[in-house]
Scaffold this active site. Structure first.
Site, PDB file in Angstrom:
ATOM      1  N   ASP A   1       0.817  -1.219   0.000  1.00 17.60           N
ATOM      2  CA  ASP A   1       0.000   0.000   0.000  1.00 17.60           C
ATOM      3  C   ASP A   1       0.851   1.269   0.000  1.00 17.60           C
ATOM      4  OD1 ASP A   1      -2.310  -1.702   0.365  1.00 17.60           O
ATOM      5  OD2 ASP A   1      -1.783  -1.802   2.486  1.00 17.60           O
TER       6      ASP A   1
ATOM      7  N   LYS B   1       2.637   2.358  -5.172  1.00 16.80           N
ATOM      8  CA  LYS B   1       3.448   1.954  -6.316  1.00 16.80           C
ATOM      9  C   LYS B   1       2.803   2.309  -7.654  1.00 16.80           C
ATOM     10  CE  LYS B   1       3.488  -2.170  -4.515  1.00 16.80           C
ATOM     11  NZ  LYS B   1       3.040  -1.834  -3.155  1.00 16.80           N
TER      12      LYS B   1
ATOM     13  N   LYS C   1       0.898   4.815  -8.609  1.00 13.11           N
ATOM     14  CA  LYS C   1       1.122   6.202  -9.015  1.00 13.11           C
ATOM     15  C   LYS C   1       2.543   6.403  -9.528  1.00 13.11           C
ATOM     16  CE  LYS C   1       1.773  10.860  -7.292  1.00 13.11           C
ATOM     17  NZ  LYS C   1       1.682  11.838  -6.205  1.00 13.11           N
TER      18      LYS C   1
ATOM     19  N   GLY D   1      -4.067  -3.838  -5.014  1.00 14.39           N
ATOM     20  CA  GLY D   1      -4.741  -2.784  -5.753  1.00 14.39           C
ATOM     21  C   GLY D   1      -3.850  -1.575  -5.895  1.00 14.39           C
ATOM     22  N   HIS D   2      -3.531  -1.202  -7.136  1.00 14.63           N
ATOM     23  CA  HIS D   2      -2.715  -0.018  -7.382  1.00 14.63           C
ATOM     24  C   HIS D   2      -3.628   1.117  -7.838  1.00 14.63           C
ATOM     25  CE1 HIS D   2       1.195  -2.533  -8.045  1.00 14.63           C
ATOM     26  NE2 HIS D   2       0.703  -2.611  -6.827  1.00 14.63           N
TER      27      HIS D   2
ATOM     28  N   GLN E   1       2.339  -5.697  -3.459  1.00 12.27           N
ATOM     29  CA  GLN E   1       2.517  -5.815  -2.008  1.00 12.27           C
ATOM     30  C   GLN E   1       3.800  -5.083  -1.559  1.00 12.27           C
ATOM     31  OE1 GLN E   1       1.869  -9.182  -3.576  1.00 12.27           O
ATOM     32  NE2 GLN E   1      -0.290  -8.758  -3.357  1.00 12.27           N
TER      33      GLN E   1
ATOM     34  N   GLY F   1       0.738  14.410  -2.700  1.00 12.03           N
ATOM     35  CA  GLY F   1      -0.694  14.276  -2.945  1.00 12.03           C
ATOM     36  C   GLY F   1      -0.942  13.113  -3.882  1.00 12.03           C
TER      37      GLY F   1
END
Length: 422
Positions: free
Chosen positions: A13, A16, A18, A40-41, A221, A410
């Site tokens: 989390d 990665k 972005k 989930g990216h 992960q 951000g």
């Protein structure tokens, strides 16, 4: 040419997706090397938010080639839903996404096995996402798996054999399930997979390197969830570390180039397992709220705490990290002081290395630094960084011995500041 690797250094989390999206313009190819749809990216740009589960995060950048490598496990039903959603938003994948024939398939019964195994563990459950990842990797290692390439060769026979074996196990566990709907969606996903280019990815990637193409390998992960080096047994089922890029893509170690290590300015963990710097208080709740710390795939609330430099330095060592990328710096904008764990107290002894077991008796030892107390989300250059934030960066670089090349302020693609510009 070499393969550059981008991976998480904490418990996943880290953001990665972005970073891959930001770095992709510098590469010809983006390749995912391990994990499955439990990861989930999240990417945000141009007012839109996307969550990728199996598809590499470079898919949004022009005509780049994206490859799902042999180390990945794929759920055809979830893949179909993900790809169709992207196609509906104007991103057609079929010409740009290649899938390794050696990647293993997550069967519908794998998901039921996942749930059955967790239920059997009771209070000792790992806290999996229930996506069937562990049972799929178990079948892979025990030589009982079904691979993407099997779609083209005696698929019905291979699937029926694996399904029968799983159903026998489920029966022995007295686990009730309804296969009909899940199997129908899964078989539709199998037909959908056939529309993509199924490749011998190890040959393709090495050929691309020989043709002087630049490749970015994307992990899922984080290092502390690695099956060998993470906080076992509360880990994932694959090698999330840099070495996993070699086995998950078919790349020789000497062909690995830069290793980008991503970490948050603080730390989070989702699911069960030890977490030395966890803050079970108002500060932890504040980090969760400001950081919107909920799983991209599962929606699960993440546990939050201060940055753990003992674990971070361990991850840097294991991966051979050459450049650091710090995410969610803006989440700490309002804090008066920032804490960083620089050592552990284990059975009354101070240690600065990551021990064999962190489940009990590990107490974090903190250093405190003054906060910067200003809004960084609109900043576009490191020249705008407040002195206190620069001091935090310098402290982290001195502790880790690795430069922090990129700072995120951000969630948007534009809120990314590259440091040490030449």
């Amino acid at each position: 040419m070499k393969v550059d690797v981008l991976l998480g250094l904490q418990w996943g989390d880290e953001g990665k997706g972005k970073v891959v999206d930001v770095l992709t313009p510098n590469y010809d190819v983006v390749a995912r090397f391990q994990g499955g749809p439990n990861a989930g990216h999240t990417l945000e740009f141009e007012g839109q938010k996307y969550v990728l589960r199996s598809i590499p995060s470079g898919i949004f950048q022009g005509d780049k080639v994206n490859i799902i490598g042999n180390g990945v496990v794929i759920d055809p039903a979830l893949f179909k839903a993900e790809a169709e959603a992207l196609a509906a938003s104007g991103h057609d994948l079929k010409k740009r996404l290649h899938i390794s024939k050696k990647a293993h398939l997550i069967l519908p019964t794998h998901r039921f096995l996942d749930a059955a195994y967790e239920a059997a563990k009771g209070d000792a459950k790992v806290g999996t996402t229930g996506k069937g990842i562990g049972p799929t990797y178990t079948d892979k290692i025990s030589r009982n798996g079904v691979r993407v390439g099997d779609i083209l060769h005696d698929f019905d026979i291979k699937y029926a054999k694996a399904k029968a074996r799983h159903e026998q196990i489920l029966k022995s566990l007295n686990f009730a399930y309804d296969l009909a709907v899940a199997e129908k969606e899964w078989l539709e996903g199998i037909e959908y997979l056939k529309q993509f280019e199924l490749v011998d990815s190890e040959h393709e990637i090495n050929r691309l390197l020989d043709d002087e193409k630049s490749i970015l390998a994307e992990g899922a992960q984080g290092t502390m969830l690695d099956i060998d080096f993470g906080s076992y047994p509360f880990v994932t089922s694959s090698n999330t570390v840099c070495a996993g890029a070699c086995t998950g893509l078919g790349v020789a170690p000497h062909r690995i180039g830069e290793v980008y290590g991503i970490f948050k300015a603080y730390c989070t963990r989702v699911g069960s397992g030890p977490f030395p710097t966890e803050l079970e208080n108002e500060t932890g709740e504040k980090l969760c709220e400001l950081g919107h710390e909920f799983g991209a795939v599962t929606g699960r609330k993440r546990r939050c705490g201060w940055v753990d430099l003992v674990a971070l330095k361990y991850a840097i060592m294991i991966n051979g990290v050459t450049q650091l990328i710090m995410m969610k710096s803006d989440v700490l904008d309002t804090f008066d002081t920032i804490s960083a764990c620089v050592a552990y107290e284990v059975n009354g002894e101070e240690v600065d290395y990551f021990p064999y077991d962190i489940t009990e008796g590990v107490k974090p030892i903190y250093t405190e630094l003054p906060g910067w107390k200003c809004d960084m989300t609109k900043m576009t250059s490191e020249d705008e960084f407040p002195e206190e934030f620069n001091n935090y960066l310098a402290f982290l670089e001195e502790e880790t011995g690795v430069p922090i090349k990129i700072v995120s302020v951000g969630p948007d693609r534009e809120q990314t500041i590259i440091r040490y510009m030449e």
